[in-house]
Design an enzyme around this catalytic site. Sequence first.
Site, PDB file in Angstrom:
ATOM      1  N   HIS A   1       0.819  -1.165   0.019  1.00 43.02           N
ATOM      2  CA  HIS A   1      -0.173  -0.115   0.073  1.00 43.02           C
ATOM      3  C   HIS A   1       0.813   1.103   0.155  1.00 43.02           C
ATOM      4  CE1 HIS A   1      -4.162   1.634   1.296  1.00 43.02           C
ATOM      5  NE2 HIS A   1      -3.178   2.858   1.324  1.00 43.02           N
TER       6      HIS A   1
ATOM      7  N   HIS B   1       1.172   4.901  -2.274  1.00 40.79           N
ATOM      8  CA  HIS B   1       0.538   5.861  -3.259  1.00 40.79           C
ATOM      9  C   HIS B   1       1.678   6.470  -3.945  1.00 40.79           C
ATOM     10  CE1 HIS B   1      -3.738   5.571  -2.292  1.00 40.79           C
ATOM     11  NE2 HIS B   1      -3.458   5.244  -0.883  1.00 40.79           N
TER      12      HIS B   1
ATOM     13  N   ASP C   1       1.455   9.378  -5.750  1.00 41.51           N
ATOM     14  CA  ASP C   1       1.485  10.746  -5.649  1.00 41.51           C
ATOM     15  C   ASP C   1       1.889  11.389  -4.194  1.00 41.51           C
ATOM     16  OD1 ASP C   1      -0.787   9.788  -4.772  1.00 41.51           O
ATOM     17  OD2 ASP C   1      -1.986  11.217  -5.651  1.00 41.51           O
TER      18      ASP C   1
ATOM     19  N   GLY D   1     -10.359   7.684  -1.733  1.00 44.31           N
ATOM     20  CA  GLY D   1     -11.052   8.908  -1.544  1.00 44.31           C
ATOM     21  C   GLY D   1     -11.852   8.937  -0.215  1.00 44.31           C
TER      22      GLY D   1
ATOM     23  N   HIS E   1      -9.864   0.709   0.061  1.00 45.67           N
ATOM     24  CA  HIS E   1      -9.673   1.743   1.214  1.00 45.67           C
ATOM     25  C   HIS E   1     -10.969   1.585   1.975  1.00 45.67           C
ATOM     26  CE1 HIS E   1      -6.335   3.367  -1.040  1.00 45.67           C
ATOM     27  NE2 HIS E   1      -5.875   4.176   0.068  1.00 45.67           N
TER      28      HIS E   1
ATOM     29  N   GLU F   1     -11.035   3.475   7.419  1.00 44.71           N
ATOM     30  CA  GLU F   1     -10.050   4.462   7.977  1.00 44.71           C
ATOM     31  C   GLU F   1     -10.915   5.586   8.345  1.00 44.71           C
ATOM     32  OE1 GLU F   1      -6.168   6.881   6.075  1.00 44.71           O
ATOM     33  OE2 GLU F   1      -7.870   6.187   4.807  1.00 44.71           O
TER      34      GLU F   1
ATOM     35  N   ASP G   1       1.783   3.690   3.034  1.00 48.53           N
ATOM     36  CA  ASP G   1       0.585   4.532   2.695  1.00 48.53           C
ATOM     37  C   ASP G   1       1.291   5.842   1.666  1.00 48.53           C
ATOM     38  OD1 ASP G   1      -1.896   5.403   1.914  1.00 48.53           O
ATOM     39  OD2 ASP G   1      -2.260   6.592   3.829  1.00 48.53           O
TER      40      ASP G   1
END
Length: 760
Positions: free
Chosen positions: A21, A23, A25, A179, A206, A209, A287
């Site tokens: 996991h 990302h 960006d 999102g 996701h 959370e 993350d």
Amino acid sequence: MATVKKISPETMKKLPKAELHRHLDGSVRPITIIELAKEQGVKLPTFEEKDLTKLVSVDETCTSLEQYLLGFSITCSVLQKHYALVRAMYEVCEDAWRDGVRYLEVRFAPILHTNEGMSKGEVMEAVCEGRVMAMYRYPIKIQIIVCAMRQLPASESYNIAEIAWRYRHKGVAAFDLAGPEHGFSSKLHKTAFELIRNKCIHCTIHSGEAAGWVSIQDSIRYCGANRIGHGVRLIDNLALMEYVISHEIALECCPTSNLHTKAIESIASHPIRKFFDAGVITVPCTDNTTVSNVTLTNEYLLLQDKFGFTVEEIVRLLDYGFRSAFITSTEKRRLRADCLHDTLRILAEDGHDLSDILKNDVYYRSIGANLSETGIPIAPPEGFRHARKAISLEVLKALPKTDLHCRLDGSVSIDLLWKELNDAKIDLMKIAGREFATAQELADFISGAETDTLANATYIAKAITRCVLQTPGQLERAVDNVLSTAASDGVKYMELVVRPLCHTEGKLTPEQVLDVITDRCKTNMATLAIKVGIVVYANTVTDDPIVFRKLAEVAVAYHDKYGSPVVGFGCYGDDAIPQKSFKYFLSTFEYLKSNNMNVSMVAGLKGVGSILQAIHEGGASRISGAYHVHTFPRLMNFLATQGIPVELSLTPKLRAHTQNATFAGSPFRLLIDNDIPITICSFRGLFTPSNRVTMLENIVQDCKLSLDELLKLLCNGFQHNFSHSSESRKMQEEFWRTAKQVLSDNGCDNLFSINFNADS
């Protein structure tokens, strides 16, 4: 008491890790953002690396998810060009490799990189190119996860799912939904996930959370999530957590990020320790390495220092990452074995005591690697590399077994059936249109019914066996007989499959039928060396949606009773539920999912469409049959990767359905070679001329099984049953202990002579 040596930061960094996991960006180097901005003429708040780092990164003082996300707008502003995405992807992978990551899954949302005219396809090409460059440069396996965004229309998610499917051959391994969770349930995007599931693409979502446990349940129930991203709020629903454990749905846990986004109040309050101790497949992840200013090495050190994870537990967490990877079963098996090899070598060289590894050798044997070949600098036990040894009938009799599909109405012994027919003065002429002079004559008819040319022979045979299972006394004697026979065959755990409506001709209600059977099972478990679970089933051919719902409600009601042996619901019959009719049963399957019920379903007898339907629409975690799965290789890999077991037996039905198959050899061998877990079942024992031990002997001979393959095959039943996960783990441990003793008694002890003591 001696102080246990902790893993140092230097050693932790060396250990091979899997990152599931991360990302894209959220993991771009600040200096890269500055350089890209200068090249593209993008205005940044500052061009000083130290100051920009403060803007795109957060620490424990971060007050909200909104603050956490501020840096992403800066990063994405320079990731709108093809070359910029190529570089960013390459560097994210390079940073991971330098942190000891051997397997990496990078996720991103294509829609976030189309602000300056790039199409989604151009975005995909750029990221795929960066992946290839990194894999050419470094010995690391890299996969891509494509993200849709919850807050965007479902039609956009469907388009992104289509892109994920199109780029499966360029490194895309899975589909994700990211999102804001609040107000944007994953079930709103279920059409996108229907496409993904039908194409056998993996999915991680996701969930749990920024929202409660319902978000997790929706992602599993409506979208078929194979893994859950974050999943912090799973701790609030223990029943759902047990479902996640028993279905081996991994959690991608990101403690540092969760603190920053305020999913947790403090690191100490993160439930990762509770998840791990309960048996959840828990995978530490970062993350966003830049935004959270964290490395995967840091996360493992955090778990060691703040949560007290031992060396052995760290080794298990490391393996959980490779175990949960979205890669083919062959790659996964080799990756797990190789990385375990390197992990133990590194730890041994650093002077760590590895004795706890031996204490938990049941888990490490389940990896499928012979641990004595890990390359640790010690001599393997003398004679370990023994010649292939024939598996004797004595060994087959003595090894512990399971039977996860034993029908009560077709498994009583012929002697008991004959006696009950005579005692009840049953007129077989009315049922079968003929008389039977002896028990053997009746046995021959029943065992040959499925191959008999006589019309309705199977129906007649079933009617004969059921007609004397209508009173409490008959049911009690049948249960006693079936369980005692199983125990004598070496069965240690059985799932007795019962359709209560088959036993109501004597005016018993379905509930009364189950009361009699459950009470008798408990009585037998107190005296026999066997554990029993009961699977209530509906018939896929004869039962309409109303009957299905009624039986499902009965199953759930008994499953929820404390101490009840009812463990699941089955959908069985001579064929799968027709695809055009499945919609009428959906409400029942949604009801079962909402109650976290285990489901097994017949599928794949005449094609593969029903297998996908059973798993994704029916929520089945076991498939019965799957005779034609070999015609769809992607589905075979999906079953293997997700560990979805198939119930099989050497029945006339299996032979009939596979006699014209295009594969060579045994269907058992085909599935074993493709890493699909098989659970050997008896189904209706009376309808098969051989007993369990003889059937196992035939499978060993037909498939030319090695001893190691046999042990894995037998262990499948202890691993993939419907009992509580804690009971399943105990049974697996007991299986390996007993198997070790059986093999030792028969001169095969070298298979278990494993030693990791560096002083040996």
